[in-house]
Structures are given as C-alpha cells and as structure tokens.
Design a protein around this motif. Structure first.
Motif: not given
Length: 151
Positions: A74-103
């Motif tokens: 979740s911390d990496l996810l937060r970091l990726l979502r705060q990464t500024p967009d560039n001409d290749k990537m739109s980090w605000k909307t890019f699909p990022i799926v989380m997984m866990s064995s238990q939560s």
C-alpha cells in the motif's frame, strides 16, 4: 489474443513467484510477465522507464503484494499514485491491483484509499490461481482501455 503489454507482479515470496512463473509459462504464454522481489526493484525500473530516451516496453498492469518487508504494497501504491505523469504514463489512472494471502477489512480499505484499482485474496489452490490470473489478464490487458498516453 496476443498482447504487447507486460504484466508486472511484485511478490516477496520466492515460492509464490515460482508458481506464478510456472502458470504463465505453461498456461498463459501470450501474456508477458515480469516478476519483482520487492518494491525497490520495481520502482527502480519504473524510474528508468520514465526517461524520455527509454525505448523498451511498458507495463499494462501492475499487481502488488500487500505484505512485503521494507516497503509494504500500500505504501508503494501511494508512491506510484503520487508520481508525476509523463508522456508515457498516467499514474493517477494506471491499473494497479493489490493482492494478499490474508487481509483485514481495514487493510483492504487502506489499499482502495491509496488508489488501488482492485484487490484480491491470493488463492491457495493452484487451479484457482491459474483461473484468477487468466481473468485478470483478460480484463486488464485485453479488454480494459487506458488513456491514449500509454495504450
């Protein structure tokens, strides 16, 4: 359907990475998958990919393990979502799926608040895991449409 979009999966478990690699090589070979041991390894590649001179492929989907040492998913996810967009990537909307064995419900809520596109519990059964990855790839890499910046 053959896709050029790579699937990036971050999981600190060597055993789980081995199983995932086995599933993709035997049953889902048309989906290029890249496995990472941890958040730092993924983030270093993403920094390289942000360079204007980068010529390699880009991810079409990132799947992050929730519980990892050093930097949790979740911390990496937060970091990726705060990464500024560039001409290749739109980090605000890019699909990022989380997984866990238990939560817990709180951890799931934390992931969605951090910007998760989806959350799933890792199946313990090999066949179920195979089906899940097939469905995830079909939806996120074949059917889902991203902004033209990265599609």
């Amino acid at each position: 359907m053959k896709t050029s979009k790579e699937l990036y999966i971050v999981d600190d478990s060597e055993d789980h990475r081995f199983i995932i690699q086995n599933i993709f090589s035997k049953f889902l070979p048309s989906y290029p998958v890249r496995l990472f041991r941890g958040a730092k390894e993924l983030y270093e590649l993403l920094i390289l990919q942000a360079d204007v001179n980068y010529q390699g492929g880009l991810p079409g989907l990132i799947i992050l393990d929730m519980k990892m040492p050093v930097i949790k998913g979740s911390d990496l996810l937060r970091l990726l979502r705060q990464t500024p967009d560039n001409d290749k990537m739109s980090w605000k909307t890019f699909p990022i799926v989380m997984m866990s064995s238990q939560s817990s419900p709180q951890e799931i809520a934390e992931c969605y608040q951090a910007g998760a596109s989806s959350f799933f519990t890792k199946p313990t059964d090999y066949e179920e895991l195979k089906i899940l990855f097939r469905v995830l790839c079909k939806f996120w890499l074949d059917y889902n449409r991203l902004p033209s910046k990265i599609s």
